[in-house]
Design a protein around this motif. Structure first.
Motif, PDB file in Angstrom:
ATOM      1  N   TYR A 145      36.869  32.204  34.889  1.00 28.72           N
ATOM      2  CA  TYR A 145      35.646  32.400  35.683  1.00 28.72           C
ATOM      3  C   TYR A 145      36.021  32.944  37.056  1.00 28.72           C
ATOM      4  CZ  TYR A 145      33.116  29.761  32.138  1.00 28.72           C
ATOM      5  OH  TYR A 145      32.550  29.344  30.963  1.00 28.72           O
ATOM      6  N   TYR A 146      35.267  33.952  37.504  1.00 22.87           N
ATOM      7  CA  TYR A 146      35.560  34.629  38.760  1.00 22.87           C
ATOM      8  C   TYR A 146      34.355  34.550  39.697  1.00 22.87           C
ATOM      9  CZ  TYR A 146      39.411  36.693  36.074  1.00 22.87           C
ATOM     10  OH  TYR A 146      40.532  36.883  35.299  1.00 22.87           O
ATOM     11  N   THR A 147      34.622  34.871  40.949  1.00 22.67           N
ATOM     12  CA  THR A 147      33.552  34.940  41.949  1.00 22.67           C
ATOM     13  C   THR A 147      33.173  36.398  42.159  1.00 22.67           C
ATOM     14  OG1 THR A 147      34.376  32.963  43.065  1.00 22.67           O
ATOM     15  CG2 THR A 147      32.896  34.408  44.323  1.00 22.67           C
ATOM     16  N   ALA A 148      31.876  36.685  42.014  1.00 23.65           N
ATOM     17  CA  ALA A 148      31.402  38.070  42.100  1.00 23.65           C
ATOM     18  C   ALA A 148      31.060  38.437  43.539  1.00 23.65           C
ATOM     19  CB  ALA A 148      30.182  38.266  41.213  1.00 23.65           C
ATOM     20  N   LEU A 159      31.658  46.442  42.683  1.00 19.94           N
ATOM     21  CA  LEU A 159      31.474  45.095  42.161  1.00 19.94           C
ATOM     22  C   LEU A 159      32.853  44.512  41.886  1.00 19.94           C
ATOM     23  CD1 LEU A 159      29.575  42.848  41.157  1.00 19.94           C
ATOM     24  CD2 LEU A 159      29.641  43.932  38.890  1.00 19.94           C
ATOM     25  N   SER A 160      33.189  43.452  42.623  1.00 19.56           N
ATOM     26  CA  SER A 160      34.511  42.850  42.443  1.00 19.56           C
ATOM     27  C   SER A 160      34.366  41.434  41.897  1.00 19.56           C
ATOM     28  CB  SER A 160      35.283  42.823  43.764  1.00 19.56           C
ATOM     29  OG  SER A 160      34.689  41.928  44.669  1.00 19.56           O
ATOM     30  N   TYR A 161      35.297  41.071  41.044  1.00 22.75           N
ATOM     31  CA  TYR A 161      35.401  39.713  40.519  1.00 22.75           C
ATOM     32  C   TYR A 161      36.775  39.190  40.899  1.00 22.75           C
ATOM     33  CZ  TYR A 161      31.131  40.218  37.823  1.00 22.75           C
ATOM     34  OH  TYR A 161      29.810  40.381  37.458  1.00 22.75           O
ATOM     35  N   ALA A 162      36.793  38.139  41.740  1.00 23.23           N
ATOM     36  CA  ALA A 162      38.054  37.625  42.266  1.00 23.23           C
ATOM     37  C   ALA A 162      38.230  36.162  41.884  1.00 23.23           C
ATOM     38  CB  ALA A 162      38.095  37.777  43.782  1.00 23.23           C
ATOM     39  N   SER A 170      46.157  35.705  43.541  1.00 18.47           N
ATOM     40  CA  SER A 170      44.776  35.962  43.123  1.00 18.47           C
ATOM     41  C   SER A 170      44.728  37.040  42.049  1.00 18.47           C
ATOM     42  CB  SER A 170      43.921  36.398  44.319  1.00 18.47           C
ATOM     43  OG  SER A 170      44.377  37.649  44.819  1.00 18.47           O
ATOM     44  N   ILE A 171      43.586  37.076  41.367  1.00 14.08           N
ATOM     45  CA  ILE A 171      43.306  38.121  40.376  1.00 14.08           C
ATOM     46  C   ILE A 171      42.032  38.831  40.814  1.00 14.08           C
ATOM     47  CG2 ILE A 171      42.881  38.638  37.938  1.00 14.08           C
ATOM     48  CD1 ILE A 171      44.038  35.892  37.264  1.00 14.08           C
ATOM     49  N   GLU A 172      42.032  40.154  40.701  1.00 15.20           N
ATOM     50  CA  GLU A 172      40.852  40.932  41.068  1.00 15.20           C
ATOM     51  C   GLU A 172      40.529  41.961  39.991  1.00 15.20           C
ATOM     52  OE1 GLU A 172      40.594  41.503  45.818  1.00 15.20           O
ATOM     53  OE2 GLU A 172      42.351  42.428  44.877  1.00 15.20           O
ATOM     54  N   HIS A 173      39.261  42.007  39.609  1.00 15.07           N
ATOM     55  CA  HIS A 173      38.730  43.087  38.767  1.00 15.07           C
ATOM     56  C   HIS A 173      37.712  43.820  39.634  1.00 15.07           C
ATOM     57  CE1 HIS A 173      40.385  41.144  35.145  1.00 15.07           C
ATOM     58  NE2 HIS A 173      39.950  40.006  35.673  1.00 15.07           N
ATOM     59  N   ILE A 174      37.969  45.074  39.942  1.00 13.55           N
ATOM     60  CA  ILE A 174      37.094  45.829  40.847  1.00 13.55           C
ATOM     61  C   ILE A 174      36.505  47.029  40.104  1.00 13.55           C
ATOM     62  CG2 ILE A 174      36.946  47.062  43.032  1.00 13.55           C
ATOM     63  CD1 ILE A 174      39.462  45.524  43.916  1.00 13.55           C
ATOM     64  N   GLN A 187      39.710  48.794  38.637  1.00 11.69           N
ATOM     65  CA  GLN A 187      41.027  48.488  39.197  1.00 11.69           C
ATOM     66  C   GLN A 187      41.360  47.038  38.913  1.00 11.69           C
ATOM     67  OE1 GLN A 187      41.465  49.263  43.380  1.00 11.69           O
ATOM     68  NE2 GLN A 187      43.623  48.706  43.417  1.00 11.69           N
ATOM     69  N   LEU A 188      42.565  46.801  38.421  1.00 15.22           N
ATOM     70  CA  LEU A 188      43.046  45.454  38.120  1.00 15.22           C
ATOM     71  C   LEU A 188      44.202  45.129  39.055  1.00 15.22           C
ATOM     72  CD1 LEU A 188      43.256  42.880  36.371  1.00 15.22           C
ATOM     73  CD2 LEU A 188      44.704  44.189  34.791  1.00 15.22           C
TER      74      LEU A 188
END
Length: 598
Positions: A145-148, A159-162, A170-174, A187-188
């Motif tokens: 689960y990530y923070t949007a 829109l980033s999910y961290a 940390s992990i980031e999906h941008i 971007q991962l």
């Protein structure tokens, strides 16, 4: 339950009642309120305290299970799923904080065959996995689960999910979603995790049960597959027409496309993926799914820990001009056939079609104009072919005389026929060459029309959709190799082909089985094309009508008596003419073959 068991239960119940009635301890009297406030509770509070204690124990157990399962990533092991919807002029995408992935993708400018929203994929048909190995355990980062966080950057939405793992990890999906177009940047980033992940690659999996968008599921299946392009600049794909499991494994992948007939979902690497493994399969009983497609790629760890893990998704139509801008060789997702059909489509048919589409809105009219333009351009070849057939018709009595003279000696008869052709100055294959030059155009249409998205859901006359068959009658049974419907354009094409064949036979020297076979071909194509797009059979029908008109017109300008006179004059001129090198070689080859037979 038997009698003894029932008796035992009754006795146990009586004993419990007697115990609480006569032997239970008396309740403790409450002490002074002022001194016992903290210890005194109501029965309701007792229940709450008990529940709290139990919950705390359960959370502790649950936390331990999450730590065991996710290890260093345990901070994202639990949460509540929520969605963020991004809608542009072209796309509507629902992203989920669970996994930080797109769950539903809708192409807003298109409709499915029922007129509803065109859902490219959704949560029930599609799933992503991103697996990393840390401390001996494999963790799916798309389960976390990530923070949007949503922001604006120019005309694009970011829109980033961290997921913050503490201590700089940390992990980031941008995702970058532009206002226009079908490309979505991705971007991962794995920040501070390089020393914690024990394998030098991540495993990316994309499983998609392609949702059926078109009326004809069989045509969709024949035009759906996985295409991929490697770092060796090699374009390849799994077999489209296969109804069984297809698999492939490659090294070094630039992009992968889950390609349907008219739409594509793809991922493209800015640098490259590592290994790739792909498969497609079909469940014939599932008419809601075109194919079951599976993609497995490895992502170099160095890319996502150094900030160079840049990718992009393409969720859009299989449109020739759009595909060119996505990636190298991405336009090959639109199959235009093998050369020379590919060249004809690329440099003639597509530009002409787009030019006419720019100011004509009716695609049936566009097809008619295309036929007229192409036939006009090819008219010199058609004229030459027809004149050649007329010359062969004039020579037919002499050719028949040679056959009769030499009986069963076919080699000798062929030699004499060649001598006759030399004398009169006629090339027997000159009539075939113009036809062969026209074949690439006819075959190019066989590739172009079934994949032309411009024709999708565009009607003409009785055909509601030129991109699929025009059924005027649904049969109560299925005819092998034909289908369960009757296409009117195919019937018209068949009748016009027979009519045209009859017209050609009037000047043709073809006899025997070949003549009968020329009438069988239209019937064969009637079976083959019955389930093909109405646009294709309509094009062939109009082409036949125009060809018939051309032949009728040419016949009025050809005087067979004049042709015969010219051939006789050529005989006199060429009586003592030496044979050409080609003719001599051909004659020598015939003689050698004749000797070999003897």
């Amino acid at each position: 339950m038997d009698k003894n068991q029932a008796t035992g239960l009754v006795l146990i119940a009586l004993l419990v009642i007697l115990y609480f009635q006569f032997f239970a301890p008396d309740p403790v009297e409450p002490e002074n309120k002022e001194t016992t406030t903290e210890a005194t509770t109501t029965p309701e509070e007792d229940v709450k305290q008990t529940e709290t204690t139990i919950t705390a124990v359960d959370d502790s157990v649950l936390n331990e299970e999450i730590k065991q399962k996710y290890g260093i990533f345990a901070a994202g092991g639990q949460g509540e799923e929520s969605f963020t919807t991004i809608e542009t002029d072209y796309l509507k995408i629902d992203f989920s904080n669970k996994g930080g992935v797109p769950k539903n993708v809708i192409l807003t400018k298109f409709k499915n065959s029922s007129g509803g929203p065109l859902v490219l994929f959704n949560d029930s048909s599609n799933n992503f996995h991103l697996k990393a190995t840390a401390s001996g355990r494999q963790v799916d980062l798309h389960e976390l689960y990530y923070t949007a966080n949503k922001s604006q950057k120019g005309d694009s939405i970011l829109l980033s999910y961290a997921l913050n793992l503490g201590e700089g990890k940390s992990i980031e999906h941008i995702y970058t979603i532009p206002k226009t177009g079908y490309q979505v940047g991705y971007q991962l980033n794995l920040n501070g995790l390089k020393n914690y992940i024990t394998k030098d690659e991540l495993i990316y999996e994309w499983n998609d049960r392609m949702i059926a968008q078109e009326k004809d599921i069989e045509m969709s299946r024949r035009n759906s597959t996985i295409n991929f392009y490697t770092t060796d600049e090699d374009f390849d794909n799994l077999a489209e027409g296969s109804n069984s499991l297809e698999e492939a494994s490659v090294e070094g992948v630039k992009w992968v496309a889950l390609k349907q007939r008219f739409f594509i979902a793809a991922i493209v690497a800015d640098k490259s993926f590592g290994k790739g493994k792909f498969s497609t399969n079909i469940n014939p009983a599932d008419t809601n799914t075109v194919k079951d497609a599976k993609v497995r790629l490895t992502i170099p760890l160095e890319d996502v820990t150094s900030g160079t893990g840049n990718y992009k998704y393409f969720f859009g139509p299989n449109d020739y001009y759009l595909l060119d801008d996505v990636a190298d060789e991405f336009s090959r997702n639109l199959a235009l056939g093998w050369p020379p059909m590919k060249w004809v489509n690329k440099f003639v048919i597509i530009p002409l079609f787009d030019f006419l589409s720019s100011f004509i809105g009716n695609y049936g009219i566009i097809i008619i104009i295309m036929v007229l333009i192409i036939k006009l351009a090819l008219s010199p070849l058609s004229y030459k072919s027809y004149v050649s057939m007329a010359k062969m018709k004039v020579l037919k009595p002499e050719l028949d005389e040679i056959k009769e003279k030499h009986g069963e000696d076919m080699s000798k008869a062929q030699q004499e026929q060649m001598k006759l052709y030399q004398k009169v100055g006629v090339n027997p294959v000159s009539g075939c060459i113009p036809m062969l030059l026209q074949m690439p155009i006819l075959l190019a249409m066989f590739y172009f029309f079934p994949q032309s998205i411009e024709l999708r859901q565009e009607g003409f006359l009785w055909a509601n959709d030129l991109s699929t068959y025009d059924s005027i009658l649904n049969l109560p049974f299925t005819i092998p190799f034909y289908g369960d419907h009757v296409s009117l354009f195919v019937l018209l094409m068949t009748m016009s082909t027979i009519m045209m064949t009859y017209s050609q036979q009037q000047v043709s020297t073809v006899q025997g089985p070949m003549k009968a076979f020329s009438y069988m071909m239209p019937l064969i194509f009637m079976f083959v094309l019955n389930s093909y797009p109405a646009a294709l059979s309509f094009y062939y029908f109009v082409s036949n009508i125009v060809t018939f008109g051309q032949q009728t017109l040419i016949r009025k300008f050809i005087d067979e008596d004049k042709i015969k006179q010219i051939l006789e004059e050529n005989k006199k001129k060429n009586a003592n003419k030496k044979k050409s090198k080609f003719q001599q070689k051909l004659e020598d080859a015939m003689k050698a073959q004749d000797k070999k037979k003897k």
